[in-house]
Design an enzyme around this catalytic site. Structure first.
Site, mmCIF file in Angstrom:
data_model
loop_
_atom_site.group_PDB
_atom_site.id
_atom_site.type_symbol
_atom_site.label_atom_id
_atom_site.label_comp_id
_atom_site.label_asym_id
_atom_site.label_seq_id
_atom_site.Cartn_x
_atom_site.Cartn_y
_atom_site.Cartn_z
ATOM 1 N N CYS A 374 9.472 27.751 65.757
ATOM 2 C CA CYS A 374 10.834 28.066 66.207
ATOM 3 C C CYS A 374 11.387 26.975 67.110
ATOM 4 C CB CYS A 374 10.860 29.423 66.935
ATOM 5 S SG CYS A 374 9.851 29.456 68.421
ATOM 6 N N GLU A 408 14.168 28.955 62.584
ATOM 7 C CA GLU A 408 12.740 28.946 62.255
ATOM 8 C C GLU A 408 12.515 27.922 61.137
ATOM 9 O OE1 GLU A 408 9.123 31.418 63.192
ATOM 10 O OE2 GLU A 408 11.145 31.343 64.016
#
Length: 418
Positions: A374, A408
Protein backbone atom coordinates in the site's frame (compact mmCIF):
# COMPACT_ATOMS: atom_id res chain seq x y z
CA UNK A 1 -0.44 34.28 -2.94
CA UNK A 2 -2.63 33.52 -5.95
CA UNK A 3 -2.19 31.00 -8.74
CA UNK A 4 -3.34 27.87 -10.55
CA UNK A 5 -3.15 24.35 -9.13
CA UNK A 6 -0.78 22.46 -11.44
CA UNK A 7 -1.27 18.88 -10.31
CA UNK A 8 -1.92 16.69 -7.30
CA UNK A 9 0.92 15.70 -4.98
CA UNK A 10 1.38 12.06 -4.00
CA UNK A 11 -0.63 12.89 -0.86
CA UNK A 12 -3.58 14.10 -2.95
CA UNK A 13 -3.04 17.81 -2.28
CA UNK A 14 -3.12 20.46 -4.98
CA UNK A 15 0.31 21.86 -5.88
CA UNK A 16 0.57 25.64 -6.14
CA UNK A 17 3.93 26.88 -7.36
CA UNK A 18 5.47 30.29 -6.72
CA UNK A 19 8.93 30.32 -8.24
CA UNK A 20 10.86 27.58 -6.47
CA UNK A 21 8.37 27.42 -3.62
CA UNK A 22 5.53 24.88 -3.60
CA UNK A 23 2.46 25.16 -1.39
CA UNK A 24 0.19 22.14 -1.00
CA UNK A 25 -3.50 23.06 -0.93
CA UNK A 26 -6.04 20.51 0.40
CA UNK A 27 -9.32 19.79 -1.41
CA UNK A 28 -8.24 21.42 -4.67
CA UNK A 29 -8.06 20.07 -8.22
CA UNK A 30 -5.74 20.73 -11.17
CA UNK A 31 -6.92 23.90 -12.90
CA UNK A 32 -8.38 25.54 -9.78
CA UNK A 33 -7.40 29.18 -9.32
CA UNK A 34 -6.73 29.58 -5.60
CA UNK A 35 -5.77 32.32 -3.19
CA UNK A 36 -3.66 31.21 -0.24
CA UNK A 37 -3.40 33.52 2.74
CA UNK A 38 -1.69 31.32 5.34
CA UNK A 39 0.26 28.10 5.43
CA UNK A 40 2.20 25.97 7.90
CA UNK A 41 5.34 23.90 7.60
CA UNK A 42 5.05 20.15 8.10
CA UNK A 43 7.96 17.80 7.45
CA UNK A 44 9.67 20.28 5.12
CA UNK A 45 6.44 20.86 3.18
CA UNK A 46 4.23 23.93 3.14
CA UNK A 47 0.52 23.14 3.70
CA UNK A 48 -2.10 25.83 3.11
CA UNK A 49 -4.35 26.48 6.13
CA UNK A 50 -6.26 29.57 4.98
CA UNK A 51 -7.24 29.60 1.32
CA UNK A 52 -10.16 29.81 -1.07
CA UNK A 53 -10.89 28.61 -4.58
CA UNK A 54 -11.37 31.77 -6.64
CA UNK A 55 -12.17 30.01 -9.93
CA UNK A 56 -13.05 26.30 -9.83
CA UNK A 57 -11.53 23.95 -12.38
CA UNK A 58 -13.73 22.41 -15.07
CA UNK A 59 -12.45 19.11 -13.75
CA UNK A 60 -14.38 19.37 -10.50
CA UNK A 61 -17.47 17.33 -9.62
CA UNK A 62 -19.88 17.75 -6.70
CA UNK A 63 -18.80 15.72 -3.64
CA UNK A 64 -21.40 13.30 -2.33
CA UNK A 65 -20.57 13.86 1.34
CA UNK A 66 -21.79 17.12 2.94
CA UNK A 67 -18.76 17.08 5.24
CA UNK A 68 -16.23 17.04 2.41
CA UNK A 69 -13.69 19.83 2.76
CA UNK A 70 -13.60 19.61 6.55
CA UNK A 71 -13.45 15.90 7.39
CA UNK A 72 -9.99 14.38 7.05
CA UNK A 73 -11.29 11.04 5.76
CA UNK A 74 -11.59 11.75 2.02
CA UNK A 75 -9.45 14.17 0.04
CA UNK A 76 -10.57 13.48 -3.53
CA UNK A 77 -14.37 13.33 -3.68
CA UNK A 78 -14.32 16.48 -5.82
CA UNK A 79 -12.18 14.76 -8.47
CA UNK A 80 -13.98 12.56 -11.07
CA UNK A 81 -13.35 8.90 -10.41
CA UNK A 82 -11.66 8.34 -13.79
CA UNK A 83 -9.19 11.12 -12.86
CA UNK A 84 -8.58 9.53 -9.46
CA UNK A 85 -7.61 6.31 -11.24
CA UNK A 86 -5.38 8.21 -13.67
CA UNK A 87 -3.66 9.95 -10.74
CA UNK A 88 -3.02 6.63 -8.98
CA UNK A 89 -1.83 4.95 -12.14
CA UNK A 90 0.60 7.81 -12.77
CA UNK A 91 1.94 7.57 -9.22
CA UNK A 92 2.53 3.82 -9.39
CA UNK A 93 4.02 4.06 -12.89
CA UNK A 94 6.46 6.74 -11.76
CA UNK A 95 7.68 4.74 -8.76
CA UNK A 96 7.95 1.43 -10.62
CA UNK A 97 9.27 3.02 -13.85
CA UNK A 98 6.80 1.13 -15.99
CA UNK A 99 3.21 1.54 -17.08
CA UNK A 100 0.89 0.29 -14.31
CA UNK A 101 -2.86 0.19 -14.79
CA UNK A 102 -5.13 0.57 -11.77
CA UNK A 103 -8.18 -1.65 -11.44
CA UNK A 104 -11.19 0.46 -10.39
CA UNK A 105 -13.13 -0.42 -7.28
CA UNK A 106 -16.41 -2.18 -8.16
CA UNK A 107 -18.14 0.17 -5.70
CA UNK A 108 -17.00 3.72 -4.90
CA UNK A 109 -19.55 4.61 -2.19
CA UNK A 110 -20.66 2.28 0.56
CA UNK A 111 -17.47 0.26 -0.03
CA UNK A 112 -15.72 0.63 3.33
CA UNK A 113 -16.39 -2.19 5.76
CA UNK A 114 -14.92 -0.35 8.73
CA UNK A 115 -15.00 3.17 10.14
CA UNK A 116 -13.50 4.45 13.39
CA UNK A 117 -15.56 7.40 14.59
CA UNK A 118 -14.25 9.67 17.33
CA UNK A 119 -16.56 10.35 20.28
CA UNK A 120 -15.54 13.71 21.69
CA UNK A 121 -16.73 16.90 23.30
CA UNK A 122 -16.65 18.36 19.76
CA UNK A 123 -19.06 15.76 18.39
CA UNK A 124 -19.13 12.22 16.97
CA UNK A 125 -17.31 11.81 13.67
CA UNK A 126 -13.84 12.14 12.18
CA UNK A 127 -10.83 14.37 12.77
CA UNK A 128 -10.97 17.69 11.01
CA UNK A 129 -8.27 17.74 8.34
CA UNK A 130 -4.94 18.98 9.68
CA UNK A 131 -5.85 18.66 13.37
CA UNK A 132 -5.53 16.02 16.08
CA UNK A 133 -7.92 17.66 18.53
CA UNK A 134 -10.90 18.84 16.48
CA UNK A 135 -13.74 16.65 15.21
CA UNK A 136 -16.27 17.06 12.40
CA UNK A 137 -19.65 15.92 13.70
CA UNK A 138 -21.31 13.61 11.14
CA UNK A 139 -24.68 11.91 10.76
CA UNK A 140 -23.64 9.28 8.22
CA UNK A 141 -20.54 8.29 6.27
CA UNK A 142 -21.30 7.76 2.55
CA UNK A 143 -18.17 5.67 1.98
CA UNK A 144 -19.36 3.22 4.63
CA UNK A 145 -23.05 3.28 3.81
CA UNK A 146 -26.40 3.62 5.54
CA UNK A 147 -25.48 1.31 8.42
CA UNK A 148 -23.17 4.06 9.69
CA UNK A 149 -26.11 6.45 10.02
CA UNK A 150 -28.14 3.88 11.89
CA UNK A 151 -25.32 3.10 14.32
CA UNK A 152 -24.37 6.74 14.95
CA UNK A 153 -28.00 7.68 15.56
CA UNK A 154 -28.34 4.84 18.08
CA UNK A 155 -25.09 5.91 19.77
CA UNK A 156 -26.27 9.52 20.17
CA UNK A 157 -29.54 8.34 21.70
CA UNK A 158 -27.61 6.14 24.13
CA UNK A 159 -25.33 9.04 25.13
CA UNK A 160 -28.26 11.43 25.64
CA UNK A 161 -30.50 9.00 27.50
CA UNK A 162 -27.77 7.84 29.87
CA UNK A 163 -26.08 11.24 30.31
CA UNK A 164 -22.64 9.87 29.42
CA UNK A 165 -19.52 12.02 29.14
CA UNK A 166 -17.54 12.22 25.92
CA UNK A 167 -13.78 12.43 25.61
CA UNK A 168 -11.68 15.59 25.63
CA UNK A 169 -8.35 14.55 24.13
CA UNK A 170 -6.52 17.65 25.38
CA UNK A 171 -7.54 17.08 28.99
CA UNK A 172 -7.72 13.26 28.90
CA UNK A 173 -11.20 13.51 30.42
CA UNK A 174 -14.49 11.86 29.57
CA UNK A 175 -15.68 8.27 29.28
CA UNK A 176 -16.59 7.53 25.65
CA UNK A 177 -13.69 7.66 23.15
CA UNK A 178 -14.45 5.82 19.89
CA UNK A 179 -17.06 3.74 18.16
CA UNK A 180 -15.82 1.30 15.54
CA UNK A 181 -18.40 0.02 13.08
CA UNK A 182 -17.62 -3.02 10.93
CA UNK A 183 -19.78 -4.76 8.37
CA UNK A 184 -19.53 -7.90 6.30
CA UNK A 185 -20.50 -6.44 2.94
CA UNK A 186 -21.20 -9.91 1.51
CA UNK A 187 -22.84 -11.33 4.65
CA UNK A 188 -24.71 -8.31 6.03
CA UNK A 189 -23.37 -8.94 9.54
CA UNK A 190 -22.63 -5.86 11.66
CA UNK A 191 -20.25 -5.30 14.57
CA UNK A 192 -20.28 -2.24 16.83
CA UNK A 193 -17.34 -1.79 19.21
CA UNK A 194 -17.57 0.99 21.81
CA UNK A 195 -14.16 2.08 23.10
CA UNK A 196 -14.09 3.90 26.44
CA UNK A 197 -11.86 4.88 29.30
CA UNK A 198 -12.14 2.85 32.48
CA UNK A 199 -15.55 3.23 34.08
CA UNK A 200 -19.02 1.75 34.23
CA UNK A 201 -21.02 1.11 31.07
CA UNK A 202 -24.80 1.27 31.53
CA UNK A 203 -26.53 -2.10 31.21
CA UNK A 204 -28.86 -0.60 28.61
CA UNK A 205 -26.08 -0.41 26.00
CA UNK A 206 -27.11 -3.46 23.93
CA UNK A 207 -30.74 -2.31 23.82
CA UNK A 208 -29.78 0.53 21.47
CA UNK A 209 -28.19 -1.73 18.83
CA UNK A 210 -30.66 -4.54 18.09
CA UNK A 211 -29.44 -4.63 14.46
CA UNK A 212 -25.86 -5.55 15.46
CA UNK A 213 -24.75 -9.16 15.03
CA UNK A 214 -21.91 -8.56 17.46
CA UNK A 215 -21.59 -5.82 20.08
CA UNK A 216 -18.40 -5.11 22.03
CA UNK A 217 -17.22 -2.90 24.85
CA UNK A 218 -13.45 -2.28 24.87
CA UNK A 219 -11.43 -0.23 27.35
CA UNK A 220 -8.43 1.91 26.36
CA UNK A 221 -6.54 2.39 29.63
CA UNK A 222 -3.87 4.63 28.11
CA UNK A 223 -3.84 8.23 26.92
CA UNK A 224 -2.95 7.05 23.40
CA UNK A 225 -5.44 8.14 20.77
CA UNK A 226 -6.26 4.66 19.44
CA UNK A 227 -9.58 3.06 18.56
CA UNK A 228 -9.03 -0.27 20.29
CA UNK A 229 -8.53 -1.57 23.81
CA UNK A 230 -8.92 -4.54 26.13
CA UNK A 231 -12.19 -6.34 25.50
CA UNK A 232 -14.35 -5.90 28.59
CA UNK A 233 -17.51 -7.62 27.42
CA UNK A 234 -19.44 -8.59 24.31
CA UNK A 235 -23.02 -9.38 23.37
CA UNK A 236 -24.26 -11.56 20.54
CA UNK A 237 -21.71 -13.32 18.37
CA UNK A 238 -17.98 -13.15 19.20
CA UNK A 239 -17.20 -12.53 15.51
CA UNK A 240 -18.81 -11.29 12.36
CA UNK A 241 -18.09 -13.03 9.08
CA UNK A 242 -17.06 -11.78 5.70
CA UNK A 243 -17.01 -13.86 2.54
CA UNK A 244 -14.61 -13.48 -0.39
CA UNK A 245 -15.75 -15.87 -3.12
CA UNK A 246 -15.94 -19.30 -1.42
CA UNK A 247 -13.86 -18.38 1.65
CA UNK A 248 -15.32 -17.19 4.96
CA UNK A 249 -13.29 -15.04 7.36
CA UNK A 250 -14.00 -14.35 11.03
CA UNK A 251 -13.59 -10.73 12.09
CA UNK A 252 -12.91 -9.64 15.68
CA UNK A 253 -12.70 -6.02 16.95
CA UNK A 254 -8.92 -6.25 17.24
CA UNK A 255 -8.18 -7.97 13.92
CA UNK A 256 -7.20 -6.33 10.64
CA UNK A 257 -9.11 -7.02 7.43
CA UNK A 258 -8.97 -5.24 4.08
CA UNK A 259 -11.35 -2.27 4.38
CA UNK A 260 -12.91 -2.59 0.90
CA UNK A 261 -14.50 -6.04 0.64
CA UNK A 262 -15.61 -5.53 -2.96
CA UNK A 263 -12.07 -4.86 -4.13
CA UNK A 264 -10.55 -7.37 -1.70
CA UNK A 265 -12.17 -10.08 -3.83
CA UNK A 266 -10.16 -8.86 -6.82
CA UNK A 267 -7.02 -8.63 -4.69
CA UNK A 268 -7.12 -12.26 -3.49
CA UNK A 269 -8.03 -13.42 -6.99
CA UNK A 270 -5.03 -11.60 -8.44
CA UNK A 271 -2.64 -13.10 -5.88
CA UNK A 272 -4.09 -16.58 -6.55
CA UNK A 273 -3.65 -16.04 -10.29
CA UNK A 274 0.04 -15.22 -9.83
CA UNK A 275 0.86 -17.96 -7.29
CA UNK A 276 2.73 -20.89 -8.79
CA UNK A 277 3.85 -24.34 -7.67
CA UNK A 278 2.63 -26.23 -4.61
CA UNK A 279 4.17 -24.72 -1.50
CA UNK A 280 3.38 -21.13 -0.55
CA UNK A 281 4.94 -19.01 2.19
CA UNK A 282 2.63 -16.18 3.25
CA UNK A 283 4.67 -13.57 5.12
CA UNK A 284 2.93 -10.85 7.14
CA UNK A 285 -0.03 -13.21 6.86
CA UNK A 286 -2.40 -11.38 9.21
CA UNK A 287 -5.69 -13.24 9.65
CA UNK A 288 -4.90 -15.43 6.65
CA UNK A 289 -6.60 -13.34 3.97
CA UNK A 290 -4.30 -14.63 1.20
CA UNK A 291 -3.18 -17.88 2.81
CA UNK A 292 -6.61 -19.35 3.45
CA UNK A 293 -7.87 -18.28 0.02
CA UNK A 294 -4.88 -19.96 -1.66
CA UNK A 295 -5.22 -23.10 0.45
CA UNK A 296 -8.83 -23.32 -0.71
CA UNK A 297 -7.42 -23.53 -4.23
CA UNK A 298 -5.19 -26.49 -3.42
CA UNK A 299 -1.92 -24.83 -2.42
CA UNK A 300 -0.05 -25.96 0.69
CA UNK A 301 0.31 -22.77 2.72
CA UNK A 302 2.46 -21.75 5.67
CA UNK A 303 1.93 -18.30 7.12
CA UNK A 304 4.16 -16.18 9.37
CA UNK A 305 2.86 -13.18 11.31
CA UNK A 306 4.30 -11.26 14.26
CA UNK A 307 0.93 -10.61 15.95
CA UNK A 308 -0.10 -13.67 18.05
CA UNK A 309 -3.77 -12.74 18.02
CA UNK A 310 -3.78 -12.46 14.22
CA UNK A 311 -2.15 -15.91 14.02
CA UNK A 312 -4.87 -17.35 16.26
CA UNK A 313 -7.51 -15.83 13.97
CA UNK A 314 -5.75 -17.12 10.84
CA UNK A 315 -5.69 -20.67 12.18
CA UNK A 316 -9.37 -20.39 13.07
CA UNK A 317 -10.09 -19.20 9.53
CA UNK A 318 -8.17 -22.20 8.17
CA UNK A 319 -10.21 -24.57 10.36
CA UNK A 320 -13.64 -23.19 9.49
CA UNK A 321 -12.77 -23.38 5.78
CA UNK A 322 -11.31 -26.88 6.19
CA UNK A 323 -8.11 -26.11 4.30
CA UNK A 324 -4.47 -27.14 4.56
CA UNK A 325 -2.85 -23.99 5.93
CA UNK A 326 -0.88 -23.42 9.10
CA UNK A 327 0.09 -20.08 10.60
CA UNK A 328 2.70 -19.36 13.24
CA UNK A 329 4.03 -16.41 15.19
CA UNK A 330 7.26 -15.02 13.80
CA UNK A 331 9.06 -11.88 12.61
CA UNK A 332 9.94 -11.07 9.03
CA UNK A 333 13.62 -10.89 9.91
CA UNK A 334 13.59 -14.28 11.67
CA UNK A 335 12.31 -16.40 8.77
CA UNK A 336 14.57 -19.36 8.03
CA UNK A 337 15.10 -20.82 4.55
CA UNK A 338 12.91 -19.45 1.76
CA UNK A 339 14.20 -21.92 -0.82
CA UNK A 340 11.69 -24.60 0.21
CA UNK A 341 8.79 -22.62 -1.25
CA UNK A 342 7.63 -22.21 -4.84
CA UNK A 343 6.05 -18.81 -4.20
CA UNK A 344 6.65 -16.33 -1.39
CA UNK A 345 3.97 -13.72 -0.74
CA UNK A 346 4.88 -10.56 1.16
CA UNK A 347 2.35 -7.98 2.32
CA UNK A 348 4.41 -5.79 4.69
CA UNK A 349 3.37 -2.69 6.63
CA UNK A 350 3.99 0.72 5.05
CA UNK A 351 7.64 0.66 6.13
CA UNK A 352 8.28 -2.21 3.71
CA UNK A 353 10.46 -5.31 4.03
CA UNK A 354 13.03 -5.64 6.80
CA UNK A 355 16.60 -5.44 5.39
CA UNK A 356 17.36 -8.89 6.87
CA UNK A 357 14.47 -10.37 4.91
CA UNK A 358 15.72 -8.75 1.71
CA UNK A 359 19.13 -10.32 2.31
CA UNK A 360 17.52 -13.74 2.87
CA UNK A 361 15.54 -13.43 -0.34
CA UNK A 362 18.75 -12.67 -2.24
CA UNK A 363 20.50 -15.57 -0.52
CA UNK A 364 17.78 -18.24 -0.85
CA UNK A 365 16.44 -17.05 -4.22
CA UNK A 366 12.87 -18.40 -4.20
CA UNK A 367 11.67 -18.59 -7.79
CA UNK A 368 8.68 -16.26 -7.45
CA UNK A 369 7.77 -13.35 -5.16
CA UNK A 370 4.38 -11.70 -4.99
CA UNK A 371 4.73 -8.31 -3.31
CA UNK A 372 1.49 -6.68 -2.11
CA UNK A 373 1.95 -3.08 -1.01
CA UNK A 374 0.00 0.00 0.00
CA UNK A 375 3.10 2.21 -0.16
CA UNK A 376 4.57 2.73 -3.67
CA UNK A 377 7.66 4.45 -2.28
CA UNK A 378 8.87 1.60 -0.05
CA UNK A 379 7.74 -0.93 -2.67
CA UNK A 380 10.02 0.70 -5.25
CA UNK A 381 12.90 0.97 -2.77
CA UNK A 382 12.64 -2.72 -1.84
CA UNK A 383 12.48 -3.81 -5.47
CA UNK A 384 15.59 -1.76 -6.27
CA UNK A 385 17.50 -3.89 -3.74
CA UNK A 386 16.29 -7.07 -5.45
CA UNK A 387 16.93 -6.01 -9.06
CA UNK A 388 20.16 -8.01 -9.46
CA UNK A 389 18.33 -11.29 -8.83
CA UNK A 390 14.72 -10.52 -9.77
CA UNK A 391 12.81 -8.85 -12.55
CA UNK A 392 9.28 -7.47 -12.49
CA UNK A 393 7.14 -9.94 -14.41
CA UNK A 394 3.88 -8.02 -13.96
CA UNK A 395 2.43 -5.20 -11.88
CA UNK A 396 -1.11 -3.97 -11.31
CA UNK A 397 -2.72 -1.41 -9.05
CA UNK A 398 -6.03 -1.93 -7.27
CA UNK A 399 -8.04 0.99 -6.01
CA UNK A 400 -8.89 -0.22 -2.52
CA UNK A 401 -9.47 3.33 -1.28
CA UNK A 402 -11.65 5.48 -3.57
CA UNK A 403 -11.61 9.23 -2.87
CA UNK A 404 -8.23 9.01 -1.12
CA UNK A 405 -4.71 9.24 -2.60
CA UNK A 406 -3.88 5.69 -1.47
CA UNK A 407 -3.50 2.75 -3.85
CA UNK A 408 -2.69 -0.93 -3.45
CA UNK A 409 -0.21 -2.64 -5.76
CA UNK A 410 0.50 -6.27 -6.58
CA UNK A 411 3.88 -6.92 -8.18
CA UNK A 412 5.03 -10.30 -9.47
CA UNK A 413 8.79 -10.74 -9.23
CA UNK A 414 10.55 -13.65 -10.92
CA UNK A 415 14.10 -14.82 -10.31
CA UNK A 416 16.54 -14.46 -13.18
CA UNK A 417 17.49 -17.84 -14.66
CA UNK A 418 21.03 -18.84 -13.77
Amino acid sequence: MRGVIERLSDEGLGVLRDGRKEILVPYTAPGDVVEVRKWRRKKKKLIATDFKVVEPSELRVEPKCPHFGRCGGCLLQHVPYREQLRFKSSKLSRYLRMNVEVMPSPVIYGHRNRIDAVISTKGVGFRRYGTWWDVVDIGECPVFGETSGRALKALREFIEDEGLTTYDIRKNEGFLRYVVIREGKFTGEVMVNLVTKEGKLPESFPDYFPFATSLYWSVNRSESDVSYGDVERFWGEPFIRERLDDVVYLIHPNSFFQTNSYQAVNLVRKVAELANGERILDLYSGVGTFGVYLARRGFIVEGVEINPFAVEMANQNARINDVEATFRVGSDKDVESLSDYDTVIVDPPRAGLHPKLIRKILRDKPERLIYVSCNPKTLAENISHLKDKYRIESAVGLDMFPHTPHVEAVVELKRFET
